[in-house]
Design a protein around this motif. Structure first.
Motif, mmCIF file in Angstrom:
data_model
loop_
_atom_site.group_PDB
_atom_site.id
_atom_site.type_symbol
_atom_site.label_atom_id
_atom_site.label_comp_id
_atom_site.label_asym_id
_atom_site.label_seq_id
_atom_site.Cartn_x
_atom_site.Cartn_y
_atom_site.Cartn_z
ATOM 1 N N ASP A 287 15.353 -8.356 39.932
ATOM 2 C CA ASP A 287 15.342 -9.732 39.233
ATOM 3 C C ASP A 287 13.505 -9.747 38.448
ATOM 4 O O ASP A 287 13.599 -9.938 36.976
ATOM 5 N N VAL A 288 12.527 -9.395 39.082
ATOM 6 C CA VAL A 288 11.854 -10.196 38.194
ATOM 7 C C VAL A 288 10.469 -9.402 38.885
ATOM 8 O O VAL A 288 9.873 -9.176 39.952
ATOM 9 N N GLU B 190 5.898 1.243 33.333
ATOM 10 C CA GLU B 190 7.050 2.082 32.540
ATOM 11 C C GLU B 190 7.420 2.101 33.411
ATOM 12 O O GLU B 190 9.036 2.152 33.484
ATOM 13 N N THR B 191 7.487 1.299 34.991
ATOM 14 C CA THR B 191 8.804 1.458 35.991
ATOM 15 C C THR B 191 9.609 0.288 35.714
ATOM 16 O O THR B 191 11.151 0.485 35.222
ATOM 17 N N CYS B 192 8.652 -0.355 35.347
ATOM 18 C CA CYS B 192 9.891 -1.665 34.821
ATOM 19 C C CYS B 192 10.354 -1.827 33.435
ATOM 20 O O CYS B 192 11.496 -1.992 33.438
ATOM 21 N N VAL B 193 9.938 -1.198 32.867
ATOM 22 C CA VAL B 193 10.802 -0.254 31.838
ATOM 23 C C VAL B 193 11.829 0.605 31.672
ATOM 24 O O VAL B 193 13.234 0.100 31.231
ATOM 25 N N GLU B 194 11.251 1.191 32.150
ATOM 26 C CA GLU B 194 12.685 1.889 33.066
ATOM 27 C C GLU B 194 13.983 1.015 33.605
ATOM 28 O O GLU B 194 15.528 1.637 33.621
ATOM 29 N N ALA B 195 13.598 0.186 34.672
ATOM 30 C CA ALA B 195 14.819 -0.217 35.683
ATOM 31 C C ALA B 195 14.816 -1.302 34.187
ATOM 32 O O ALA B 195 15.782 -2.205 34.997
ATOM 33 N N SER B 196 14.558 -2.011 33.523
ATOM 34 C CA SER B 196 15.062 -3.141 32.742
ATOM 35 C C SER B 196 14.773 -4.761 33.201
ATOM 36 O O SER B 196 15.529 -5.027 33.148
ATOM 37 N N THR B 197 13.290 -4.465 33.810
ATOM 38 C CA THR B 197 13.171 -5.456 34.704
ATOM 39 C C THR B 197 11.883 -6.283 34.209
ATOM 40 O O THR B 197 11.070 -5.711 33.649
ATOM 41 N N PRO B 198 12.430 -8.083 33.870
ATOM 42 C CA PRO B 198 11.812 -8.581 33.308
ATOM 43 C C PRO B 198 10.013 -8.762 33.957
ATOM 44 O O PRO B 198 9.917 -8.884 35.149
ATOM 45 N N LEU B 199 8.903 -8.558 33.556
ATOM 46 C CA LEU B 199 7.657 -8.432 33.749
ATOM 47 C C LEU B 199 6.979 -9.689 33.723
ATOM 48 O O LEU B 199 6.852 -10.023 32.805
ATOM 49 N N THR C 8 9.188 -4.725 23.675
ATOM 50 C CA THR C 8 10.088 -5.110 22.626
ATOM 51 C C THR C 8 12.293 -4.301 23.467
ATOM 52 O O THR C 8 12.615 -4.275 22.995
ATOM 53 N N LEU C 9 11.186 -3.570 24.600
ATOM 54 C CA LEU C 9 12.212 -3.257 25.299
ATOM 55 C C LEU C 9 12.956 -4.360 26.825
ATOM 56 O O LEU C 9 13.433 -4.112 26.943
ATOM 57 N N ILE C 10 11.700 -4.718 27.398
ATOM 58 C CA ILE C 10 11.893 -5.801 27.908
ATOM 59 C C ILE C 10 11.108 -6.946 28.130
ATOM 60 O O ILE C 10 10.081 -7.189 27.317
ATOM 61 N N PRO C 11 11.690 -8.484 28.371
ATOM 62 C CA PRO C 11 11.299 -9.701 28.516
ATOM 63 C C PRO C 11 9.763 -9.934 29.757
ATOM 64 O O PRO C 11 9.850 -9.479 30.659
ATOM 65 N N ILE C 12 8.856 -9.996 28.782
ATOM 66 C CA ILE C 12 6.773 -9.854 29.202
ATOM 67 C C ILE C 12 6.466 -11.718 29.550
ATOM 68 O O ILE C 12 6.540 -11.710 28.307
ATOM 69 N N VAL C 13 6.005 -11.823 31.045
ATOM 70 C CA VAL C 13 4.896 -12.965 30.628
ATOM 71 C C VAL C 13 3.820 -12.391 30.542
ATOM 72 O O VAL C 13 3.670 -11.680 31.722
ATOM 73 N N TRP C 14 2.833 -12.347 29.653
ATOM 74 C CA TRP C 14 1.625 -11.967 30.420
ATOM 75 C C TRP C 14 0.123 -13.106 29.674
ATOM 76 O O TRP C 14 0.169 -13.786 28.156
ATOM 77 N N ALA C 15 -0.676 -13.269 30.823
ATOM 78 C CA ALA C 15 -1.377 -14.467 30.141
ATOM 79 C C ALA C 15 -2.578 -14.579 31.060
ATOM 80 O O ALA C 15 -2.315 -13.570 32.937
ATOM 81 N N PRO C 16 -4.133 -13.919 30.700
ATOM 82 C CA PRO C 16 -5.004 -14.396 31.422
ATOM 83 C C PRO C 16 -5.051 -14.359 32.426
ATOM 84 O O PRO C 16 -6.144 -14.687 33.337
ATOM 85 N N SER C 17 -4.746 -16.410 32.128
ATOM 86 C CA SER C 17 -4.661 -17.700 33.420
ATOM 87 C C SER C 17 -2.779 -17.792 33.353
ATOM 88 O O SER C 17 -2.893 -18.276 32.248
ATOM 89 N N MET C 18 -2.781 -18.105 34.338
ATOM 90 C CA MET C 18 -1.551 -18.725 34.677
ATOM 91 C C MET C 18 -1.540 -19.971 35.772
ATOM 92 O O MET C 18 -0.296 -20.502 35.071
ATOM 93 N N SER C 19 -2.928 -20.390 35.376
ATOM 94 C CA SER C 19 -3.347 -22.148 35.052
ATOM 95 C C SER C 19 -2.352 -22.522 34.624
ATOM 96 O O SER C 19 -3.091 -22.690 33.416
ATOM 97 N N ALA D 231 6.478 -18.393 35.960
ATOM 98 C CA ALA D 231 6.457 -17.405 34.346
ATOM 99 C C ALA D 231 7.952 -16.775 35.203
ATOM 100 O O ALA D 231 9.481 -16.641 34.271
ATOM 101 N N ALA D 232 8.013 -16.499 36.673
ATOM 102 C CA ALA D 232 8.469 -15.676 36.911
ATOM 103 C C ALA D 232 10.444 -15.923 37.028
ATOM 104 O O ALA D 232 11.172 -15.477 36.652
ATOM 105 N N LYS D 233 10.245 -17.176 37.079
ATOM 106 C CA LYS D 233 11.573 -17.933 37.583
ATOM 107 C C LYS D 233 11.946 -17.988 36.115
ATOM 108 O O LYS D 233 13.350 -18.330 34.970
ATOM 109 N N TRP D 234 11.047 -18.782 35.042
ATOM 110 C CA TRP D 234 11.050 -18.895 33.460
ATOM 111 C C TRP D 234 11.879 -17.754 32.603
ATOM 112 O O TRP D 234 12.457 -17.676 31.546
ATOM 113 N N LEU D 235 11.345 -16.693 33.413
ATOM 114 C CA LEU D 235 11.736 -15.245 32.695
ATOM 115 C C LEU D 235 13.492 -14.912 33.235
ATOM 116 O O LEU D 235 14.075 -14.312 32.140
#
Ligand SMILES: NC(=O)C1=CN([C@@H]2O[C@H](COP(=O)(O)OP(=O)(O)OC[C@H]3O[C@@H](n4cnc5c(N)ncnc54)[C@H](OP(=O)(O)O)[C@@H]3O)[C@@H](O)[C@H]2O)C=CC1
Ligand SMILES: O=C(O)C1=N[C@H](C(=O)O)C[C@H](O)C1
Length: 254
Positions: free
Chosen positions: A55-56, A71-80, A100-111, A232-236
């Motif tokens: 799922d994520v 690449e693996t996440c895009v191929e499998a349409s997995t949120p990242l 543009t293909l899958i939902p991604i959360v990207w942040a240098p700090s998750m805090s 973030a994983a839950k939110w995605l």
């Protein structure tokens, strides 16, 4: 970080850990991921094989490991969720294209505390940008001796956000040495300290003539990052494709 993500996720009933991935040369491959994380086995062996369907995916690794993960996440349409720092411009472009293909959360700090402090820093820069006598911004970050990249992704993000509030022509200066001459008005200075097991500390100095403000945010341990990545994983789940950040996850205005 992988150990702390496994530890916190295994205590959360909303998560089922289905894989713990490392590279093929890792000597711990085959061992139970829970045991590797320092507690009871969870029935999932550390492996270099990616599972069929998840799922994520949460990535805390190295820039050189991230391309395959994307690449693996895009191929499998997995949120990242991408937490890895020190990415090249090329990788940032790859991440944007993947979003543009899958939902991604990207942040240098998750805090949570760091992201809130970023908002405070923006507010300070916004308010003091035109202060009489000028504003000097310096960013000091402290991390453990094992950290591979400098300055931290978080320090760079602080600088980017503050720079946008100050001027289109902000210079980013990394350390100072020798006969540097007078400090220019439009620079942000970065200083990377590496000491012991420091889990991460950032101090943003806003210096004026006559007074200063310092914003300091410091982790006591690394669980703030692991907990943020899990949030973030839950939110995605169920989000449309797109590039998101922790401001989005935490409901802090972008
Ligand atoms: N966004 C955030 O909130 C945070 C981000 N970070 C960032 O996360 C990243 C990881 O940090 P940290 O856990 O401290 O670093 P570590 O070096 O401890 O962990 C990185 C892990 O990735 C493994 N790895 C290496 N190559 C691959 C590969 N090809 N595939 C899968 N795994 C691989 C490493 O294995 P091996 O050791 O065998 O090489 C290691 O286990 C860093 O970029 C750091 O800056 C860290 C904390 C918070
Ligand atoms: O490597 C670390 O430890 C950390 N890296 C991230 C960064 O580079 O900003 C986040 C956090 O500060 C811990």
């Amino acid at each position: 970080m992988g150990r702390r993500v496994v530890a916190l996720a295994s205590e959360d009933t909303e998560f089922q850990i289905v894989a713990a991935i490392d590279h093929a040369g890792n000597p711990l491959l085959g061992q139970d991921a829970g045991a590797v994380a320092g507690f009871a086995p969870i029935g999932v062996a550390l492996s270099s094989d990616w599972p069929e369907e998840v799922d994520v995916v949460i990535d805390f690794s190295l820039p050189e490991a991230l391309n395959h993960c994307i690449e693996t996440c895009v191929e499998a349409s997995t949120p990242l969720v991408v937490a890895t720092t020190g990415l090249s411009d090329e990788q940032k472009t790859k991440l944007e294209a993947a979003a543009t293909l899958i939902p991604i959360v990207w942040a240098p700090s998750m805090s949570l505390a760091v992201n809130l402090t970023m908002k405070l820093a923006e507010q300070v820069a916004d308010t003091l940008g035109d202060v009489q006598g000028g504003l000097d911004v310096e960013i000091i970050e402290r991390h453990h001796r094992f950290k591979a990249d400098a300055p931290s992704g978080t320090a760079l993000k602080f600088g980017e956000l503050i720079g946008k509030k100050l001027s289109d022509e902000t210079l980013h200066i990394h350390g100072r040495e020798g006969h540097t001459g007078e400090r220019t008005r439009n620079e942000i200075g970065y200083h990377a300290v590496r000491v012991g097991d420091n889990p991460g500390e950032h101090t943003i100095v806003f210096g004026m003539l006559g007074e200063k403000i310092e914003l300091n945010v410091a982790a006591s341990n690394r669980d703030c990052y692991a907990a943020g990545a899990l949030a973030a994983a839950k939110w995605l789940q169920g989000r449309p494709k797109g590039l998101y950040n922790m401001f989005d996850v935490l409901g802090l205005e972008s």
